[in-house]
Write a protein that holds these residues in place. Structure first.
Motif, PDB file in Angstrom:
ATOM      1  N   ARG A   1       0.810  -1.223   0.000  1.00  0.00           N
ATOM      2  CA  ARG A   1       0.000   0.000   0.000  1.00  0.00           C
ATOM      3  C   ARG A   1       0.840   1.269   0.000  1.00  0.00           C
ATOM      4  O   ARG A   1       0.373   2.322  -0.424  1.00  0.00           O
ATOM      5  N   TYR A   2       2.062   1.191   0.512  1.00  0.00           N
ATOM      6  CA  TYR A   2       2.895   2.379   0.649  1.00  0.00           C
ATOM      7  C   TYR A   2       4.262   2.137   0.027  1.00  0.00           C
ATOM      8  O   TYR A   2       4.810   1.049   0.117  1.00  0.00           O
ATOM      9  N   ASP A   3       4.813   3.177  -0.565  1.00  0.00           N
ATOM     10  CA  ASP A   3       6.157   3.104  -1.132  1.00  0.00           C
ATOM     11  C   ASP A   3       7.154   2.953   0.018  1.00  0.00           C
ATOM     12  O   ASP A   3       7.077   3.671   1.010  1.00  0.00           O
ATOM     13  N   ILE A   4       8.095   2.036  -0.149  1.00  0.00           N
ATOM     14  CA  ILE A   4       9.054   1.757   0.924  1.00  0.00           C
ATOM     15  C   ILE A   4       9.969   2.943   1.192  1.00  0.00           C
ATOM     16  O   ILE A   4      10.523   3.074   2.278  1.00  0.00           O
ATOM     17  N   ARG A   5      10.107   3.854   0.246  1.00  0.00           N
ATOM     18  CA  ARG A   5      10.983   5.010   0.427  1.00  0.00           C
ATOM     19  C   ARG A   5      10.329   6.136   1.208  1.00  0.00           C
ATOM     20  O   ARG A   5      10.989   7.076   1.620  1.00  0.00           O
ATOM     21  N   ASP A   6       9.032   6.060   1.425  1.00  0.00           N
ATOM     22  CA  ASP A   6       8.294   7.110   2.118  1.00  0.00           C
ATOM     23  C   ASP A   6       8.593   7.063   3.624  1.00  0.00           C
ATOM     24  O   ASP A   6       8.693   5.993   4.218  1.00  0.00           O
ATOM     25  N   VAL A   7       8.718   8.214   4.235  1.00  0.00           N
ATOM     26  CA  VAL A   7       9.014   8.308   5.666  1.00  0.00           C
ATOM     27  C   VAL A   7       7.891   7.682   6.500  1.00  0.00           C
ATOM     28  O   VAL A   7       8.133   7.020   7.504  1.00  0.00           O
ATOM     29  N   ARG A   8       6.661   7.860   6.064  1.00  0.00           N
ATOM     30  CA  ARG A   8       5.530   7.298   6.801  1.00  0.00           C
ATOM     31  C   ARG A   8       5.565   5.772   6.819  1.00  0.00           C
ATOM     32  O   ARG A   8       5.137   5.150   7.783  1.00  0.00           O
ATOM     33  N   THR A   9       6.094   5.178   5.761  1.00  0.00           N
ATOM     34  CA  THR A   9       6.191   3.718   5.699  1.00  0.00           C
ATOM     35  C   THR A   9       7.119   3.217   6.789  1.00  0.00           C
ATOM     36  O   THR A   9       6.834   2.207   7.432  1.00  0.00           O
TER      37      THR A   9
ATOM     38  N   TYR B   1      18.069  -0.915  -2.161  1.00  0.00           N
ATOM     39  CA  TYR B   1      19.236  -1.268  -2.964  1.00  0.00           C
ATOM     40  C   TYR B   1      18.878  -2.341  -4.000  1.00  0.00           C
ATOM     41  O   TYR B   1      19.256  -2.246  -5.164  1.00  0.00           O
ATOM     42  N   LYS B   2      18.128  -3.352  -3.580  1.00  0.00           N
ATOM     43  CA  LYS B   2      17.734  -4.418  -4.510  1.00  0.00           C
ATOM     44  C   LYS B   2      16.799  -3.898  -5.597  1.00  0.00           C
ATOM     45  O   LYS B   2      16.861  -4.337  -6.738  1.00  0.00           O
ATOM     46  N   ILE B   3      15.958  -2.941  -5.255  1.00  0.00           N
ATOM     47  CA  ILE B   3      15.064  -2.337  -6.256  1.00  0.00           C
ATOM     48  C   ILE B   3      15.876  -1.530  -7.257  1.00  0.00           C
ATOM     49  O   ILE B   3      15.668  -1.626  -8.468  1.00  0.00           O
ATOM     50  N   ARG B   4      16.837  -0.769  -6.778  1.00  0.00           N
ATOM     51  CA  ARG B   4      17.664   0.050  -7.666  1.00  0.00           C
ATOM     52  C   ARG B   4      18.572  -0.801  -8.545  1.00  0.00           C
ATOM     53  O   ARG B   4      18.914  -0.395  -9.656  1.00  0.00           O
ATOM     54  N   GLU B   5      18.964  -1.980  -8.062  1.00  0.00           N
ATOM     55  CA  GLU B   5      19.752  -2.891  -8.900  1.00  0.00           C
ATOM     56  C   GLU B   5      18.981  -3.291 -10.152  1.00  0.00           C
ATOM     57  O   GLU B   5      19.573  -3.554 -11.186  1.00  0.00           O
ATOM     58  N   GLN B   6      17.667  -3.337 -10.036  1.00  0.00           N
ATOM     59  CA  GLN B   6      16.813  -3.684 -11.169  1.00  0.00           C
ATOM     60  C   GLN B   6      16.447  -2.448 -12.002  1.00  0.00           C
ATOM     61  O   GLN B   6      15.598  -2.529 -12.876  1.00  0.00           O
ATOM     62  N   GLU B   7      17.081  -1.324 -11.705  1.00  0.00           N
ATOM     63  CA  GLU B   7      16.859  -0.058 -12.396  1.00  0.00           C
ATOM     64  C   GLU B   7      15.409   0.405 -12.295  1.00  0.00           C
ATOM     65  O   GLU B   7      14.831   0.921 -13.245  1.00  0.00           O
ATOM     66  N   ALA B   8      14.829   0.187 -11.142  1.00  0.00           N
ATOM     67  CA  ALA B   8      13.485   0.684 -10.858  1.00  0.00           C
ATOM     68  C   ALA B   8      13.605   1.699  -9.729  1.00  0.00           C
ATOM     69  O   ALA B   8      14.506   1.630  -8.916  1.00  0.00           O
ATOM     70  N   PHE B   9      12.696   2.638  -9.694  1.00  0.00           N
ATOM     71  CA  PHE B   9      12.789   3.689  -8.697  1.00  0.00           C
ATOM     72  C   PHE B   9      11.542   3.813  -7.843  1.00  0.00           C
ATOM     73  O   PHE B   9      11.452   4.691  -7.010  1.00  0.00           O
ATOM     74  N   TYR B  10      10.566   2.953  -8.052  1.00  0.00           N
ATOM     75  CA  TYR B  10       9.366   2.943  -7.225  1.00  0.00           C
ATOM     76  C   TYR B  10       9.395   1.725  -6.340  1.00  0.00           C
ATOM     77  O   TYR B  10       9.702   0.636  -6.803  1.00  0.00           O
ATOM     78  N   GLY B  11       9.064   1.861  -5.090  1.00  0.00           N
ATOM     79  CA  GLY B  11       9.181   0.769  -4.154  1.00  0.00           C
ATOM     80  C   GLY B  11       7.877   0.268  -3.599  1.00  0.00           C
ATOM     81  O   GLY B  11       7.809  -0.081  -2.428  1.00  0.00           O
ATOM     82  N   THR B  12       6.814   0.249  -4.392  1.00  0.00           N
ATOM     83  CA  THR B  12       5.539  -0.292  -3.937  1.00  0.00           C
ATOM     84  C   THR B  12       5.420  -1.715  -4.459  1.00  0.00           C
ATOM     85  O   THR B  12       5.506  -1.951  -5.657  1.00  0.00           O
TER      86      THR B  12
END
Length: 161
Positions: A47-55, A78-89
């Motif tokens: 439901r929430y992006d992992i990069r968000d402070v509220r998460t 880090y694992k998300i960025r390895e896949q060249e993605a920038f959204y963490g939901t």
């Protein structure tokens, strides 16, 4: 008649392949409470992006302290960025395997994310270990996050008149 034979043959070949790719991992009964905590964690992260402070505030209850939550979040980012993605939901997750250690249950999890540019599903793999201490279950943060690679800087072309 030949079309029907080919259709039946292809169905008989594809069913075992489909079923083998969607196997459900066995989770020991001793890890049932940890499994429900894992489901709750993944539901929050869907439901929430992992990069968000509220998460971070929402998932801190799964960790002993805020620092351990930040280490876990950093390792997943880090694992998300390895896949060249920038959204963490997270879109969904699947347990690949589980095992019991002393006062701990370890889950190997495949997490599916939807990358927006280009649109496609990516998968990251993570081991999540729940340790039982004083009647509570805490996620043990990873020891190693990953090496930060140098970000490529794109310089605009020089236009001279």
């Amino acid at each position: 008649m030949r079309f029907i034979k080919i259709t039946i043959f292809s169905i008989l070949i594809l069913i075992p392949i489909y079923c083998s790719s969607h196997k459900i991992a066995y989770v020991p009964q001793e890890c049932s409470e940890e499994l429900s905590a894992l489901n709750e964690l993944m539901n929050t992260l869907s439901r929430y992006d992992i990069r968000d402070v509220r998460t971070k505030d929402l998932i801190t209850k799964f960790f002993k302290d805020t620092e351990q939550a930040e280490i876990f979040i950093s390792s997943v980012i880090y694992k998300i960025r390895e896949q060249e993605a920038f959204y963490g939901t997270f879109e969904s997750f699947r347990i690949l395997s589980s095992k019991i250690a002393e006062n701990a249950c370890e889950f190997e999890v495949e997490i599916k994310l939807r990358r927006k540019y280009p649109v496609e599903d990516i998968r990251i793999y993570n081991n999540i270990v729940f340790v039982k201490e004083n009647g509570s279950y805490y996620i043990q943060p990873p020891q190693y996050i990953g090496e930060i690679k140098e970000r490529k800087q794109i310089t605009p072309p020089q236009i001279s008149y």
